[in-house]
Design a protein around this motif. Structure first.
Motif, short mmCIF file in Angstrom:
data_model
loop_
_atom_site.label_atom_id
_atom_site.label_comp_id
_atom_site.label_asym_id
_atom_site.label_seq_id
_atom_site.Cartn_x
_atom_site.Cartn_y
_atom_site.Cartn_z
N ALA A 105 0.89 -1.12 0.01
CA ALA A 105 0.02 0.05 0.03
C ALA A 105 0.76 1.17 0.02
O ALA A 105 0.28 2.33 -0.43
N ALA A 106 2.29 1.18 0.55
CA ALA A 106 3.00 2.25 0.64
C ALA A 106 3.19 2.81 -0.82
O ALA A 106 3.53 3.90 -1.04
N ASP A 107 3.23 2.04 -1.94
CA ASP A 107 3.47 2.26 -3.16
C ASP A 107 2.20 2.68 -3.96
O ASP A 107 2.43 2.95 -5.32
N ALA A 108 1.11 2.35 -3.47
CA ALA A 108 -0.12 2.92 -4.21
C ALA A 108 -0.73 4.27 -3.73
O ALA A 108 -0.28 4.76 -2.96
N PRO A 109 -1.66 4.74 -4.71
CA PRO A 109 -1.85 6.09 -4.52
C PRO A 109 -2.85 6.00 -3.08
O PRO A 109 -3.53 5.32 -2.57
N GLY A 110 -2.50 7.20 -2.22
CA GLY A 110 -2.90 7.22 -0.86
C GLY A 110 -4.53 6.82 -0.54
O GLY A 110 -4.70 6.46 0.31
N HIS A 111 -5.22 7.67 -1.41
CA HIS A 111 -6.53 7.56 -1.20
C HIS A 111 -7.39 6.30 -1.62
O HIS A 111 -8.01 5.63 -0.70
N TYR A 112 -6.73 5.54 -2.47
CA TYR A 112 -7.25 4.17 -2.87
C TYR A 112 -6.74 3.09 -1.82
O TYR A 112 -7.31 2.32 -1.44
N ALA A 113 -5.43 3.04 -1.48
CA ALA A 113 -4.74 2.34 -0.34
C ALA A 113 -5.98 2.65 0.83
O ALA A 113 -6.18 1.61 1.59
N ALA A 114 -6.15 3.89 1.24
CA ALA A 114 -6.69 4.15 2.53
C ALA A 114 -8.30 3.61 2.40
O ALA A 114 -8.67 3.13 3.24
N ALA A 115 -8.68 3.49 1.18
CA ALA A 115 -10.17 3.15 1.02
C ALA A 115 -10.11 1.66 0.92
O ALA A 115 -10.98 1.02 1.60
N LEU A 116 -9.24 0.75 0.61
CA LEU A 116 -9.04 -0.71 0.62
C LEU A 116 -8.73 -0.97 2.21
O LEU A 116 -9.58 -2.04 2.62
N ARG A 117 -8.00 -0.16 3.04
CA ARG A 117 -7.78 -0.43 4.34
C ARG A 117 -9.02 -0.26 5.12
O ARG A 117 -9.25 -0.95 6.04
#
Length: 647
Positions: free
Chosen positions: A606-618
């Protein structure tokens, strides 16, 4: 008890197919000796001539490809020598020294030696592995399709990149999780790579749409897993006593479940048998339903036949090569197979029929505690909209499904959250229908007909709906379409679960994880990106990790609720408990460990993914599962729902 000097006796293996030997084996031996010497593979630092001869990789290729022409067998033998030489070379240069940084740099550079675009320049080689890879690629790829070159390059590279993962385990002294290990070893184990070579030898490369179908992927992966596990049984003594290896499934089971080496070897053999039985089941029950042209069907059947040859031949070679624990059969005349008849079904495989034993639905375990994050500020509006929509469609309203939607999609705008809540109500109603009308009534034919009609509503000209589920899908698709491929995959998962229920068979745990991955890495990710208003992402390692987390958590948290249903058998904890013959708590611990490992992996990716996308998955993953909630929507809110029959 094992004989002196051996950690265990070899199990009684299931061997359903007889080995056949290619008559051109002697020519391949002579060719390969000269080729290996010419390219510097025969030296004292890795292999000497006597050791290379005793491994007898020409015999390996001749057993695995009994119908190859002399020229093809020469090429295949050279590829096999390259693969095994790389394994020993990497051990000496990186695993034995713990040089993680040097290995990472080497692996990063090596993909350039396998260009998909044949006009691309290839770099100069700096060592024998790169030099022979460069030469073999140039000899192999002329006349092949771009699709095949991409797959073959990826699977060749996987042998090297997964060896880097193994190096990380060694450097940290970490024995991997059993299921995680099997997933990652598919690259280093080279079974998929062998399947690519089979397409080359048969002259029938599969189009991507055929290659990516579930039956073809299951056959390739079951073959691969059987090869990996067989090799681990035969190489356990060498790898653990001489090489200090931790990447061996027998060792993994010994460490994780506290087994003796003999118990771990026998259990590994059970999983080999399980994967081969899955291969046979897929070939006989799933492949006939695959919509193929006559030429495509012939190509897939030839692939299946050749995978059977390769499995039988690999086993026969493992009984003879000096590389393995096989003193009783090593050096036997290759013209006289050790194989006599199908074996194993009266011994270790008998335990596998435990998959068909009645499930003890009274025993359970305490699932991990779950947090209760705050719902969206638009939760009330979403609940009202979902309730009104369900009433208009004639669908049962599921409060639990909507509760999941408004916590899993906390930061979504009101208009999109209302649509998402309706999607979740639809998915819960779909599962209510499958569970109550088709699973409970032991009606797989009716369930298949119901599920296979639903893709008609993912088109621009859908038919008139004949039940509330169809009506709801048509309405949602007209307003908020997702990726139709992922909806079809979800329906395929439900059909797979329905088949398990009808046969009262607890599924193979590896097949369960992979099948459920299609659901969570597909439709669940689509719902997340819809809420954010993003284009569909390119599925990769992050989405696969997300899917495995969702599957593991669902199976842990919902075990008691779901397995309490008389027709339910598709649960990862139950599948592992049956396969490993351990108690339920131990099986839950293995799943829980996989969950922990995948969460750490998710955070790294997730550190290498767009922040808002990773946050939504989390946020989706951290949502409230609830007492009767099953991740992936199956069964959400259905325990007290009124079951209705589609018109």
């Amino acid at each position: 008890m094992p004989t002196t000097g051996r950690p265990f006796e070899l199990p009684d293996f299931y061997r359903p197919w007889p080995p056949r030997l290619n008559p051109h084996v002697e020519g391949a031996r002579a060719h390969n000796r000269a080729w290996a010497a010419r390219h510097g593979l025969i030296d004292e630092s890795v292999w000497d001539a006597a050791w290379a001869d005793s491994i007898d990789l020409a015999l390996f290729a001749a057993y695995c490809f009994p119908d190859a022409t002399p020229a093809q067998l020469d090429l295949l033998t050279d590829w096999y020598v390259w693969g095994f030489y790389f394994d020993d070379w990497f051990l000496r240069h990186y695993k034995a020294t713990g040089d993680v940084a040097g290995a990472a740099a080497w692996v990063a550079d090596v993909r350039a030696f396998m260009p998909v675009d044949l006009s691309q320049p290839v770099p100069a080689a700096e060592d024998p592995v790169q030099a022979t890879l460069r030469e073999l690629w140039a000899r192999t790829v002329p006349g092949t399709t771009e699709e095949w070159r991409r797959r073959f390059g990826d699977n060749t590279f996987a042998q090297m990149s997964d060896a880097f993962w193994e190096l990380g385990n060694l450097a940290e002294g970490r024995v991997p999780n059993p299921i995680d290990y099997l997933e990652r070893r598919r690259g280093a184990g080279a079974g998929r790579w062998v399947a690519d070579l089979i397409e080359l030898v048969n002259g029938t490369p599969l189009p991507d749409h055929v290659w990516s179908s579930r039956p073809v992927q299951v056959m390739r992966d079951t073959f691969t897993d059987a090869q990996v596990l067989l090799n681990d049984v035969f190489s356990y003594q060498r790898e653990t006593e001489q090489e200090g290896e931790v990447n061996n499934f027998v060792l993994v089971l010994r460490e994780f479940l506290g087994m003796t080496p003999q118990e771990a070897a026998d259990t590994t053999n059970d999983l080999i048998t399980s994967r081969l039985l899955q291969f046979e089941s897929t070939l006989l029950t799933e492949l006939p339903d695959l919509p193929l042209t006559p030429a495509e069907r012939l190509a897939v059947v030839n692939l299946a036949r050749s995978l059977q040859d390769a499995n039988a031949g690999s086993h026969e070679w493992h009984l003879r090569s000096s590389r393995y624990m096989n003193e009783a059969t090593r050096g036997a005349d290759p013209r006289i197979p050790v194989w006599r008849h199908p074996m194993g079904l009266g011994a270790s495989a008998a335990r596998l029929w435990a998959a068909h034993r009645p499930v003890d639905r009274r025993t359970s375990f305490r699932p991990p505690p779950q947090g209760r994050p705050a719902p969206s500020p638009f939760a009330g509006a979403a609940r009202t909209a979902a309730s009104d929509w369900a009433r208009r469609m004639g669908l049962p309203y599921s409060p639990q499904a909507v509760s999941w939607a408004v916590t899993a999609h906390h930061g979504v705008p009101r208009d999109r959250l209302e649509v998402l809540a309706q999607w979740y109500v639809f998915l819960a109603a779909l599962d209510t229908t499958v569970d109550r009308l088709f699973k409970a009534r032991r009606d797989p034919a009716g369930g298949r007909a119901f599920l296979r009609r639903l893709p008609l509503f993912l088109t621009d000209a859908p038919p008139a709906p004949v039940n509330p589920v169809e009506r709801g899908l048509r309405d949602l698709w007209g307003r908020a379409p997702l990726d139709p491929v992922n909806v079809e995959r979800l329906l395929a998962v439900r059909e797979w679960e329905l088949g398990n229920s009808a046969r009262e068979r607890v599924p193979d745990p590896v097949d369960l994880l992979q099948t459920r991955r299609a659901e969570h890495a597909g439709l669940m990710v689509d719902l997340v990106v819809y809420g954010l208003g993003l284009p569909a992402p390119r599925r990769g390692a992050l989405e696969e990790c997300f899917a495995d987390l969702a599957t593991a958590r669902r199976d842990l948290v919902t075990y008691q609720d779901r397995i309490g249903v008389p027709t339910e058998v598709s649960n990862g904890v139950l599948a592992l408990q049956r396969l490993l013959e351990c108690d339920l708590r131990q099986a839950a611990d293995v799943v829980g460990d996989l969950l922990t490992a995948r969460r750490a992996q998710f955070d790294r990716l997730a550190a290498d993914a767009p922040g808002h996308y990773a946050a939504a998955l989390r946020t989706w993953l951290d949502g409230d599962l609830g007492e009767h909630t099953r991740l992936g929507m199956s069964g959400l809110g259905t325990r007290g729902a009124h079951a209705w029959r589609p018109a």
